[in-house]
Write an enzyme that holds these catalytic residues in place. Structure first.
Site, mmCIF file in Angstrom:
data_model
loop_
_atom_site.group_PDB
_atom_site.id
_atom_site.type_symbol
_atom_site.label_atom_id
_atom_site.label_comp_id
_atom_site.label_asym_id
_atom_site.label_seq_id
_atom_site.Cartn_x
_atom_site.Cartn_y
_atom_site.Cartn_z
ATOM 1 N N ARG A 146 28.874 25.837 7.434
ATOM 2 C CA ARG A 146 28.571 24.924 6.331
ATOM 3 C C ARG A 146 27.898 25.636 5.162
ATOM 4 O O ARG A 146 27.206 26.635 5.345
ATOM 5 C CB ARG A 146 27.666 23.789 6.813
ATOM 6 C CG ARG A 146 28.347 22.860 7.789
ATOM 7 C CD ARG A 146 27.417 21.823 8.330
ATOM 8 N NE ARG A 146 26.413 22.431 9.200
ATOM 9 C CZ ARG A 146 25.497 21.748 9.871
ATOM 10 N NH1 ARG A 146 25.434 20.446 9.758
ATOM 11 N NH2 ARG A 146 24.647 22.367 10.652
ATOM 12 N N ASP A 171 27.698 28.481 12.331
ATOM 13 C CA ASP A 171 27.683 27.355 11.402
ATOM 14 C C ASP A 171 28.333 27.815 10.098
ATOM 15 O O ASP A 171 27.836 28.723 9.445
ATOM 16 C CB ASP A 171 26.232 26.917 11.173
ATOM 17 C CG ASP A 171 26.094 25.617 10.421
ATOM 18 O OD1 ASP A 171 27.043 25.203 9.732
ATOM 19 O OD2 ASP A 171 25.003 25.012 10.508
#
Length: 187
Positions: free
Chosen positions: A123, A121
């Protein structure tokens, strides 16, 4: 980094009537969708862009269902959705489609990202704290299943986590299983 902030506009939608405001960070333009009153401890959904799910209705993920749940809940109770432009866990649309192609070959969502040279991930959530600070919000009730979002909001008092439980389907059951078992999502 300099952040440009738009005016506030009205947004009537099929979920209700909201206000919107955009926050431009470099080339990324994030959106805040909110319903007043925000209250002392507003409901907040931090939602990362998912073109295939949010706009096209892909059944490979639960993104659109989570967004719709959040908008419906906020319409009834007040609060905000912070819509971050972080397509494909922030790997971009081109790479997300390449990850989808790898998933078609049997890789799960994490393995596909790794095959493309990305982390599970990519983000980040600094913009969330900027936006909440801009609205003078220090305490929230967070609509999420993602423990990374909770951990990332270091300067915000999360007084309650509200789960966003969406039924699975035959196309996203493996995706949700990976989120739960390998990413620690609270499903």
């Amino acid at each position: 980094m300099k952040i440009e902030i738009s005016e506030i506009a009205n947004l009537p939608s099929r979920f209700g009537t909201f206000k919107i405001q955009s926050f431009k960070e470099g080339i990324k333009e994030h959106l805040v969708i909110f319903k007043e009153p925000l209250g002392e401890i507003p409901l907040v959904r931090v939602h990362s862009e998912c073109l295939t799910g949010d706009s096209i209705g892909s059944l490979k993920c639960d993104c659109r269902d989570q967004l719709e749940f959040a908008l419906s809940t906020i319409e009834k109770n007040g609060g905000m959705v912070i819509y971050l432009r972080q397509e494909g866990r922030n790997i971009g649309l081109l790479n997300k489609v390449n990850a989808y192609a790898l998933q078609d070959k049997g890789f799960n969502t994490i393995e596909a990202n790794h095959q493309l040279g990305f982390l599970d991930d990519e983000r980040t959530y600094e913009m969330v704290e900027f936006i909440l600070d801009y609205f003078k919000i220090t305490k929230i009730k967070l609509l999420t299943n993602n423990p990374k979002k909770i951990e990332s909001l270091k300067n915000i008092d999360i007084v309650e986590r509200i789960p966003v439980i969406i039924p699975s389907n035959k196309f996203n059951a493996g995706y949700l299983k990976t989120k739960k078992e390998q990413m620690g999502h609270l499903l």
